[in-house]
Design an enzyme around this catalytic site. Sequence first.
Site, mmCIF file in Angstrom:
data_model
loop_
_atom_site.group_PDB
_atom_site.id
_atom_site.type_symbol
_atom_site.label_atom_id
_atom_site.label_comp_id
_atom_site.label_asym_id
_atom_site.label_seq_id
_atom_site.Cartn_x
_atom_site.Cartn_y
_atom_site.Cartn_z
ATOM 1 N N ARG A 14 -2.158 -13.509 20.251
ATOM 2 C CA ARG A 14 -2.847 -14.791 20.254
ATOM 3 C C ARG A 14 -2.465 -15.576 19.006
ATOM 4 O O ARG A 14 -1.907 -15.037 18.064
ATOM 5 C CB ARG A 14 -4.361 -14.616 20.317
ATOM 6 C CG ARG A 14 -4.997 -13.988 19.101
ATOM 7 C CD ARG A 14 -6.516 -13.892 19.278
ATOM 8 N NE ARG A 14 -7.168 -13.275 18.169
ATOM 9 C CZ ARG A 14 -7.615 -13.885 17.083
ATOM 10 N NH1 ARG A 14 -7.443 -15.191 16.942
ATOM 11 N NH2 ARG A 14 -8.224 -13.236 16.117
ATOM 12 N N ALA B 179 -1.575 -3.013 13.433
ATOM 13 C CA ALA B 179 -1.279 -1.629 13.067
ATOM 14 C C ALA B 179 -0.475 -0.934 14.169
ATOM 15 O O ALA B 179 -0.751 -1.112 15.352
ATOM 16 C CB ALA B 179 -2.582 -0.868 12.821
ATOM 17 N N HIS C 204 22.683 1.747 13.035
ATOM 18 C CA HIS C 204 24.030 2.130 13.473
ATOM 19 C C HIS C 204 24.321 1.462 14.811
ATOM 20 O O HIS C 204 23.394 1.124 15.551
ATOM 21 C CB HIS C 204 24.134 3.652 13.608
ATOM 22 C CG HIS C 204 23.861 4.366 12.320
ATOM 23 N ND1 HIS C 204 24.813 4.529 11.354
ATOM 24 C CD2 HIS C 204 22.723 4.914 11.830
ATOM 25 C CE1 HIS C 204 24.284 5.161 10.327
ATOM 26 N NE2 HIS C 204 23.011 5.404 10.580
ATOM 27 N N ASN D 7 0.834 -1.194 0.000
ATOM 28 C CA ASN D 7 0.000 0.000 0.000
ATOM 29 C C ASN D 7 0.878 1.258 0.000
ATOM 30 O O ASN D 7 2.104 1.176 0.074
ATOM 31 C CB ASN D 7 -0.944 -0.022 1.204
ATOM 32 C CG ASN D 7 -2.270 0.645 0.931
ATOM 33 O OD1 ASN D 7 -2.325 1.677 0.270
ATOM 34 N ND2 ASN D 7 -3.330 0.068 1.457
#
Length: 185
Positions: free
Chosen positions: A181, A158, A114, A84
Amino acid sequence: MAYADRTRMIPGRTPESAAMLADVKRAMTITARLNRLTFNDADKVRALFSELIGRQVDGSFLLIPPFYATGGADIRVGRNVFINQNCTFYDLGGLDIADDVLIGPNVSLITSGHPLEPSRRRAFTTARPIVIERNVWIAAGATVIGGVTVGENAVVAAGSVVTKDVPPNTLVGGNPARVIRSIAE
């Protein structure tokens, strides 16, 4: 130089770091062209993405611009992959994306960084691979850090920050991401 944990250390001001910078400039040129395209330009997006990674992507591959990358040559993408808009791929450590993967908007896959030690931080770039196995869904705004494998059929919620391997058939979420879960059919 590579280590047992798959970490590459690239010292600054070396031929290897100069090659890394040249790859970044090349990727920026290609992605600037790609980012002028729209959702309706899927064939052109596939062609430019193929140029970026140095190999032809499958006709089922779909990416919605804009898209950002710092290399491209170390990206491998399977069939039926959807990326997306507004995703960022730093692929210096290697980025393998298997078949049937869904990547939501604003996802960052970051294989480079780094050293933690202040005295070495500007002297080296580190790189560790990311592997995304078959049928994974990485939801909007998630970040996956180098050295991680996301197991088959897993879902990354998300906004998650994934710093450790994700077992197959699980839902992970949070910062740092943890198993929420198991996912069953």
